[in-house]
Design an enzyme around this catalytic site. Structure first.
Site, mmCIF file in Angstrom:
data_model
loop_
_atom_site.group_PDB
_atom_site.id
_atom_site.type_symbol
_atom_site.label_atom_id
_atom_site.label_comp_id
_atom_site.label_asym_id
_atom_site.label_seq_id
_atom_site.Cartn_x
_atom_site.Cartn_y
_atom_site.Cartn_z
ATOM 1 N N ASP A 14 -2.173 -7.347 2.639
ATOM 2 C CA ASP A 14 -2.970 -8.570 2.570
ATOM 3 C C ASP A 14 -4.157 -8.576 3.526
ATOM 4 O OD1 ASP A 14 -1.134 -9.469 0.695
ATOM 5 O OD2 ASP A 14 0.103 -10.465 2.211
ATOM 6 N N LYS A 17 -7.924 -6.094 0.778
ATOM 7 C CA LYS A 17 -8.298 -4.869 0.054
ATOM 8 C C LYS A 17 -8.974 -5.191 -1.272
ATOM 9 C CE LYS A 17 -3.990 -3.727 0.132
ATOM 10 N NZ LYS A 17 -3.487 -4.774 1.020
ATOM 11 N N GLY A 18 -8.435 -6.214 -1.988
ATOM 12 C CA GLY A 18 -8.971 -6.557 -3.310
ATOM 13 C C GLY A 18 -10.443 -6.899 -3.217
ATOM 14 N N ASN A 39 4.113 -6.019 -6.662
ATOM 15 C CA ASN A 39 4.343 -6.613 -5.339
ATOM 16 C C ASN A 39 2.985 -6.899 -4.692
ATOM 17 O OD1 ASN A 39 3.880 -3.851 -5.229
ATOM 18 N ND2 ASN A 39 5.344 -3.415 -3.607
ATOM 19 N N GLY A 41 -0.799 -8.336 -4.399
ATOM 20 C CA GLY A 41 -1.574 -9.481 -4.885
ATOM 21 C C GLY A 41 -2.949 -9.328 -4.286
ATOM 22 N N HIS A 42 -3.926 -8.989 -5.101
ATOM 23 C CA HIS A 42 -5.270 -8.709 -4.603
ATOM 24 C C HIS A 42 -6.219 -9.799 -5.095
ATOM 25 C CE1 HIS A 42 -4.166 -4.166 -4.056
ATOM 26 N NE2 HIS A 42 -3.447 -4.977 -3.319
ATOM 27 N N ARG A 145 16.379 10.070 -11.232
ATOM 28 C CA ARG A 145 16.091 10.710 -12.531
ATOM 29 C C ARG A 145 16.746 10.025 -13.711
ATOM 30 N NH1 ARG A 145 17.878 15.927 -9.844
ATOM 31 N NH2 ARG A 145 18.961 14.253 -8.766
ATOM 32 N N GLN A 225 -0.431 -2.663 -0.574
ATOM 33 C CA GLN A 225 0.327 -2.809 0.671
ATOM 34 C C GLN A 225 -0.521 -2.288 1.846
ATOM 35 O OE1 GLN A 225 2.384 -1.267 -2.179
ATOM 36 N NE2 GLN A 225 2.330 -3.421 -2.667
ATOM 37 N N THR A 240 7.948 -1.078 2.058
ATOM 38 C CA THR A 240 8.048 -1.054 0.604
ATOM 39 C C THR A 240 8.596 0.321 0.189
ATOM 40 O OG1 THR A 240 6.923 -1.605 -1.458
ATOM 41 C CG2 THR A 240 5.656 -0.288 0.143
ATOM 42 N N ALA A 300 -0.368 -14.046 -1.946
ATOM 43 C CA ALA A 300 -1.016 -14.099 -3.258
ATOM 44 C C ALA A 300 -0.027 -13.761 -4.377
ATOM 45 C CB ALA A 300 -2.195 -13.129 -3.291
HETATM 46 P P1 GDP Z 1 -5.084 -7.838 -0.344
HETATM 47 O O1 GDP Z 1 -3.671 -7.858 -0.795
HETATM 48 O O2 GDP Z 1 -5.316 -6.875 0.771
HETATM 49 O O3 GDP Z 1 -6.077 -7.659 -1.464
HETATM 50 O O4 GDP Z 1 -5.364 -9.284 0.278
HETATM 51 P P2 GDP Z 1 -4.914 -10.698 -0.371
HETATM 52 O O5 GDP Z 1 -5.801 -11.014 -1.517
HETATM 53 O O6 GDP Z 1 -3.459 -10.740 -0.586
HETATM 54 O O7 GDP Z 1 -5.174 -11.647 0.858
HETATM 55 C C1 GDP Z 1 -6.429 -11.783 1.453
HETATM 56 C C2 GDP Z 1 -6.841 -13.256 1.384
HETATM 57 O O8 GDP Z 1 -7.930 -13.473 2.237
HETATM 58 C C3 GDP Z 1 -7.296 -13.693 0.014
HETATM 59 O O9 GDP Z 1 -7.019 -15.044 -0.150
HETATM 60 C C4 GDP Z 1 -8.822 -13.463 0.084
HETATM 61 O O10 GDP Z 1 -9.541 -14.300 -0.809
HETATM 62 C C5 GDP Z 1 -9.096 -13.853 1.501
HETATM 63 N N1 GDP Z 1 -10.202 -13.156 2.158
HETATM 64 C C6 GDP Z 1 -10.586 -11.866 2.028
HETATM 65 N N2 GDP Z 1 -11.583 -11.588 2.909
HETATM 66 C C7 GDP Z 1 -11.806 -12.735 3.593
HETATM 67 C C8 GDP Z 1 -12.685 -13.090 4.655
HETATM 68 O O11 GDP Z 1 -13.464 -12.288 5.172
HETATM 69 N N3 GDP Z 1 -12.618 -14.387 5.117
HETATM 70 C C9 GDP Z 1 -11.757 -15.299 4.593
HETATM 71 N N4 GDP Z 1 -11.755 -16.522 5.103
HETATM 72 N N5 GDP Z 1 -10.922 -14.989 3.586
HETATM 73 C C10 GDP Z 1 -10.932 -13.721 3.112
HETATM 74 P P1 IMO Z 2 -0.750 -6.222 -1.036
HETATM 75 O O1 IMO Z 2 -1.166 -5.057 -1.888
HETATM 76 C C1 IMO Z 2 2.010 -7.842 1.888
HETATM 77 C C2 IMO Z 2 6.167 -6.533 1.618
HETATM 78 C C3 IMO Z 2 7.187 -7.592 1.219
HETATM 79 C C4 IMO Z 2 8.406 -7.089 1.971
HETATM 80 C C5 IMO Z 2 8.264 -5.569 1.844
HETATM 81 C C6 IMO Z 2 9.075 -4.952 0.708
HETATM 82 O O2 IMO Z 2 -1.057 -7.539 -1.630
HETATM 83 O O3 IMO Z 2 -1.261 -6.058 0.363
HETATM 84 P P2 IMO Z 2 8.799 -4.955 -1.943
HETATM 85 O O4 IMO Z 2 8.734 -6.093 -2.913
HETATM 86 O O5 IMO Z 2 7.602 -4.079 -1.956
HETATM 87 O O6 IMO Z 2 10.073 -4.181 -2.033
HETATM 88 O O7 IMO Z 2 8.847 -5.674 -0.493
HETATM 89 O O8 IMO Z 2 6.896 -5.313 1.631
HETATM 90 N N1 IMO Z 2 5.043 -6.375 0.680
HETATM 91 C C7 IMO Z 2 3.812 -6.820 0.914
HETATM 92 N N2 IMO Z 2 3.327 -7.565 1.940
HETATM 93 N N3 IMO Z 2 1.187 -7.415 0.909
HETATM 94 C C8 IMO Z 2 1.653 -6.666 -0.107
HETATM 95 O O9 IMO Z 2 0.846 -6.114 -1.035
HETATM 96 C C9 IMO Z 2 3.027 -6.367 -0.151
HETATM 97 N N4 IMO Z 2 3.819 -5.682 -1.014
HETATM 98 C C10 IMO Z 2 5.036 -5.686 -0.482
HETATM 99 O O10 IMO Z 2 6.785 -8.869 1.645
HETATM 100 O O11 IMO Z 2 8.287 -7.411 3.336
HETATM 101 MG MG MG Z 3 -2.089 -9.199 -1.083
#
Ligand code: GDP
Ligand code: IMO
Ligand code: MG
Length: 429
Positions: A14, A17-18, A39, A41-42, A145, A225, A240, A300
């Site tokens: 989180d 990256k997205g 798992n 959420g981008h 497997r 992740q 994970t 997310a």
């Molecule tokens: P990811 O899993 O790495 O793609 O990140 P997520 O989407 O799960 O979580 C990042 C959150 O931060 C999302 O709600 C984005 O919209 C938000 N976000 C990303 N970059 C920024 C930033 O520079 N500032 C703020 N305030 N929010 C951001």
């Molecule tokens: P993105 O790509 C944050 C965490 C779960 C849990 C552990 C194992 O959005 O950054 P799993 O369901 O993979 O077996 O869970 O990993 N986890 C994440 N935490 N961002 C993610 O993905 C995650 N994907 C898995 O919360 O602690």
């Molecule tokens: Mg995420």
């Protein structure tokens, strides 16, 4: 000029990256996912409109890109199809001709999700705090497997493989976990239809990517992740079930990585974690609450509140070392605006001794006390800033501190969720 860029989270996921992959996709011809599953959420925000992707690569909002899902990804086909429908409803066109799913991907079926939930709920076991999306059980079946692959979903042999797997899973669900069993007939009907709907997207992605690389096309690899959730190099067992490091990108998409490849690590300006596991700089006080509120730190994928804390540079430096990342992009700097002082963790204390490395044992990491340096905060609204020269001095110092400590270069700072909210300093490609 590199031919490929790998984007990896350097914390516990989180990191944003997205958003970064969406930004870089303007440059790319192909965007590929190589591990994990839904798992992830981008989140992408374009012209104020939010899109959350779990499986489809975050380049999809750029119509010129081809989006590949490689064999290293575990795919819940129902989620994949739902994501396609949502994108179509939002006006995105020609998805069949630019989203390709590897026939080698292992499939997440309902019994994987049921087992994931049953294990998490079981008394006496380790609660990982998984996303309950069936990720672990699907990777287990792959290693054992007995997994079912996308190619199986399209073939008659599916029925037999499914039957024998389901018989085993039902014993586990019923006898070991006291959970409801899963009906074979309903499932066979469901997945027969799913296979038919999936077919237009299924390809030999390994071969397609090979051709794109040979043709000199630009490839963007999208990590899910983060390094600290890697199955071997993360905080095991609170990780994970896949490799999240850049070295997984060639394996998980089935084609060699181009020679000129740049690794970019995405680092949040502070630290968050969802689920269980050690988190030395976690703030369980009003400051942690403030970060969660101003950073909108809610998952997310699951909507769970994320645990929040100060930037842990010991953890980041470790993540950079095991992944070979030399370039960073820092996200969510805007969330820290207005704080008078910022703390960054530069060492740990364990049993009275100072440690400047990241312990390999989760139990040790659970016991460490963070050692902080305090830096000056900034009051400026960063969204108004577009040029590196206009970055407020305390933020410049925060960046310089990170660069000095980690040895990596911070190439850009993200200042909001929108595609346009970025200050470029020095782009590595
Ligand atoms: P990811 O899993 O790495 O793609 O990140 P997520 O989407 O799960 O979580 C990042 C959150 O931060 C999302 O709600 C984005 O919209 C938000 N976000 C990303 N970059 C920024 C930033 O520079 N500032 C703020 N305030 N929010 C951001
Ligand atoms: P993105 O790509 C944050 C965490 C779960 C849990 C552990 C194992 O959005 O950054 P799993 O369901 O993979 O077996 O869970 O990993 N986890 C994440 N935490 N961002 C993610 O993905 C995650 N994907 C898995 O919360 O602690
Ligand atoms: Mg995420």
């Amino acid at each position: 000029m590199p031919q490929a860029v790998v984007v990896i989270g350097v914390q516990w996921g989180d990191e944003g990256k997205g958003k970064i992959v969406d930004q870089y996709s303007e440059w790319a011809d192909v965007v590929g996912r190589f591990q994990g599953g839904n798992n992830a959420g981008h989140t992408l925000v374009v012209n104020g409109k939010q899109t959350i992707l779990h499986l489809i690569p975050s380049g999809v909002l750029h119509p010129h890109t081809k989006c590949f899902i490689g064999s290293g990804v575990v795919v819940d086909p129902v989620v994949f199809l739902h994501e396609i429908e949502t994108l179509k409803a939002a006006g995105h066109k020609d998805l069949e001709s630019r989203i390709y799913l590897s026939d080698r991907c292992h499939v997440i079926l309902d019994y994987h999700k049921a087992l994931d939930a049953a294990r998490e709920g079981a008394k006496g076991g380790t609660t990982i705090g998984t996303t309950k999306r069936g990720i672990g059980p699907a990777y287990e079946d792959r290693a054992a497997r007995r997994g079912i692959r996308v190619t199986d979903l399209l073939r008659d042999g599916f029925v037999e493989k499914f039957r024998s797997n389901l018989a085993e899973k039902n014993v586990l669900l019923e006898k070991l976990y006291g959970a409801p069993v899963i009906s074979e007939k309903e499932q066979l009907d469901k997945y027969r239809e799913v296979g038919i709907r999936l077919a237009p997207y299924v390809r030999d992605v390994s071969n397609l990517l090979y051709e794109e690389i040979q043709a000199g096309k630009k490839i963007l690899y999208e990590g899910a992740q983060g390094v600290l959730l890697d199955i071997d190099y993360g905080t095991y067992p609170f990780v994970t079930s896949s490799h999240t490091l850049p070295s997984q990108c060639a394996l998980g998409l089935g084609a060699r990585k181009p020679k000129e490849t740049v690794f970019v690590g995405v680092m949040k300006a502070y630290t968050t974690r969802v689920g269980s596991g050690p988190f030395p700089t976690e703030l369980r006080d009003a400051m942690g609450e403030q970060l969660r509120e101003s950073g909108a730190e809610f998952g997310a994928t699951t909507g769970r509140p994320r645990r929040c804390g100060w930037l842990d540079l010991v953890a980041v430096r470790y993540a950079l070392r095991v992944s070979g990342i030399q370039h960073l992009t820092m996200t969510k700097a805007d969330v820290l605006s207005g704080l008078k002082e910022l703390k960054v963790c530069t060492a740990y204390k364990l049993d009275g001794r100072i440690l400047d490395t990241f312990p390999n044992d989760a139990g040790d990491l659970e016991r460490v006390e963070p050692v902080y340096e305090t830096l000056e905060g900034w009051a400026t609204d960063l969204k108004e800033i577009k040029k590196a020269a206009d970055i407020p001095t305390p933020l410049k110092k925060y960046i310089a501190f990170i660069q000095n400590f980690t040895g990596a270069e911070v190439g850009s700072v993200s200042t909001g969720p929108g595609r346009e909210n970025v200050i470029e300093i020095s782009r590595p490609f």
